[in-house]
Scaffold this active site. Structure first.
Site, PDB file in Angstrom:
ATOM      1  CB  SER A  73       1.827  11.110  12.062  1.00 44.90           C
ATOM      2  OG  SER A  73       3.047  10.823  11.423  1.00 44.90           O
TER       3      SER A  73
HETATM    4  N1  SAH Z   1       5.178  14.250   9.048  1.00 43.63           N
HETATM    5  C1  SAH Z   1       4.483  13.679   7.927  1.00 43.63           C
HETATM    6  C2  SAH Z   1       4.334  12.190   8.044  1.00 43.63           C
HETATM    7  C3  SAH Z   1       5.579  11.537   7.696  1.00 43.63           C
HETATM    8  S1  SAH Z   1       5.523   9.787   7.435  1.00 43.63           S
HETATM    9  C4  SAH Z   1       3.126  14.310   7.745  1.00 43.63           C
HETATM   10  O1  SAH Z   1       2.737  15.126   8.573  1.00 43.63           O
HETATM   11  O2  SAH Z   1       2.478  14.010   6.746  1.00 43.63           O
HETATM   12  C5  SAH Z   1       7.275   9.575   7.259  1.00 43.63           C
HETATM   13  C6  SAH Z   1       7.874  10.170   6.026  1.00 43.63           C
HETATM   14  O3  SAH Z   1       9.283   9.992   6.105  1.00 43.63           O
HETATM   15  C7  SAH Z   1       7.437   9.513   4.740  1.00 43.63           C
HETATM   16  O4  SAH Z   1       6.868  10.459   3.882  1.00 43.63           O
HETATM   17  C8  SAH Z   1       8.727   8.920   4.163  1.00 43.63           C
HETATM   18  O5  SAH Z   1       8.801   8.962   2.757  1.00 43.63           O
HETATM   19  C9  SAH Z   1       9.778   9.811   4.796  1.00 43.63           C
HETATM   20  N2  SAH Z   1      11.134   9.244   4.892  1.00 43.63           N
HETATM   21  C10 SAH Z   1      11.510   7.960   5.113  1.00 43.63           C
HETATM   22  N3  SAH Z   1      12.850   7.844   5.145  1.00 43.63           N
HETATM   23  C11 SAH Z   1      13.351   9.103   4.955  1.00 43.63           C
HETATM   24  C12 SAH Z   1      14.669   9.654   4.897  1.00 43.63           C
HETATM   25  N4  SAH Z   1      15.764   8.910   5.037  1.00 43.63           N
HETATM   26  N5  SAH Z   1      14.787  10.988   4.698  1.00 43.63           N
HETATM   27  C13 SAH Z   1      13.692  11.775   4.547  1.00 43.63           C
HETATM   28  N6  SAH Z   1      12.431  11.306   4.595  1.00 43.63           N
HETATM   29  C14 SAH Z   1      12.247   9.990   4.795  1.00 43.63           C
END
Ligand code: SAH
Length: 230
Positions: A73
Site C-alpha cells: 500500500s
Molecule cells: N499490508 C500489505 C499490503 C496488503 S495488499 C503490505 O504492507 O504490503 C492486501 C493483501 O491482502 C494481499 O497481499 C492479498 O493477497 C491479501 N488478502 C486478500 N484476501 C485475503 C484474505 N481473505 N485473507 C488474508 N489475506 C488476504
C-alpha cells in the site's frame, strides 16, 4: 518491549533522507499527527519490502506491485490506518493481508504482539523471510483466509484489514476485544471507505467513516469471491 524496538537506533542504510521526505511531504503534510506512527515510518526500511526493481521508488507516493497481482500500500494509507487504529504498546493486533510484511513490521514495532494472515502463500513466505532477517520476534504469521479471523489467539485489541471488504466479516467483530477498534476499507471492488468500528465496554458496536480509499479485494469465505466481479 515495543518501546525499546521503537527507539532502537537503526543502522544507516542510505535511505534516511528519502524516509524523512516521505514522512514530511506525504504524511505530516496530509495531517498524520500520531508521533509514534511518524517515528516508525521514519525508520522502517520500506525498500526491503519491495521488488528489487522498485527499490528506487520504494519511498514514493504510491502503492507498488508485489506478487500475484497484489500491492504494497501507499505510505499515506498505511499511516492513516495505523493512526486510526489508536495503537498502544501493550496491544495484541490481528492484521489481515500481510502482503510484503511492511505494515506488519510497523505494527511489530508499535505494539506487543502481531498476528497476521495472508492468502497468497508466496507472499506469506516472503514476508516471513524479511521479518526474520530484521530480527522481528513478536509476529505470528499464518497462510490462509483471514475473513474468518484467527480464533486461537482472540480476542484482539485492534484488528487492521489491509484489503477491501464488501462488509465487515462477522468473525472479526466477534474476535475484537471489548473497547477494541477495527479499521477496515468497506465498499465495492473499485472503491471503498475507510471505516473504524469500535466495541464499547458493554460489547455494543459503533462505526464511523474516514474518507475514500482503494485496496485490492479481500477474497474469502466471508468476503469477495474470486469469481465475483462486483
Ligand atoms: N499490508 C500489505 C499490503 C496488503 S495488499 C503490505 O504492507 O504490503 C492486501 C493483501 O491482502 C494481499 O497481499 C492479498 O493477497 C491479501 N488478502 C486478500 N484476501 C485475503 C484474505 N481473505 N485473507 C488474508 N489475506 C488476504
Amino acid at each position: 518491549m515495543a518501546d525499546r524496538a521503537l527507539s532502537r537506533p537503526s543502522e544507516p542504510d542510505g535511505f534516511e533522507i528519502a524516509r524523512r521526505r516521505m514522512v514530511e511531504d506525504q504524511l505530516v503534510a496530509r495531517g498524520i499527527r500520531d508521533a509514534r506512527v511518524l517515528e516508525v515510518m521514519a525508520t522502517a526500511p520500506r525498500h526491503r519490502f519491495v521488488d528489487p526493481s522498485f527499490v528506487p521508488r520504494a519511498y514514493g507516493d504510491h502503492a507498488l506491485p508485489t506478487a500475484d497481482g497484489q500491492t504494497i500500500s501507499q505510505p499515506y494509507i498505511v499511516a492513516r490506518m495505523l493512526e486510526l487504529a489508536e495503537l498502544a504498546p501493550g496491544h495484541r493486533v490481528l492484521e489481515l493481508g500481510t502482503g510484503s510484511g511492511y505494515q506488519t513490521l510497523l505494527l511489530a514495532r508499535l505494539v506487543e504482539r502481531v498476528f497476521s494472515i495472508e492468502r497468497v502463500a508466496e507472499l506469506q513466505r516472503g514476508a516471513r523471510a524479511r521479518l526474520d532477517e530484521l530480527g522481528v520476534r513478536n509476529v505470528a504469521l499464518r497462510h490462509g483466509d483471514g475473513s474468518v479471523g484467527w480464533q486461537e489467539f482472540a480476542p484482539y485489541d485492534r484488528v487492521l484489514v489491509a484489503a477491501a471488504a464488501p462488509w465487515v466479516p462477522e468473525a472479526l467483530l466477534a474476535q475484537l476485544a471489548d473497547r477494541g477498534v477495527l479499521v477496515i476499507p468497506v465498499g465495492e471492488r473499485s472503491i471503498q471507505h475507510l471505516e473504524v468500528w469500535r466495541k464499547t465496554e458493554s460489547g455494543r458496536v459503533t462505526h464511523s467513516r474516514h474518507g475514500e480509499c482503494r485496496f485490492v479485494p479481500l477474497l474469502g469465505r466471508d468476503a469477495f469471491k474470486e469469481t465475483d466481479t462486483r
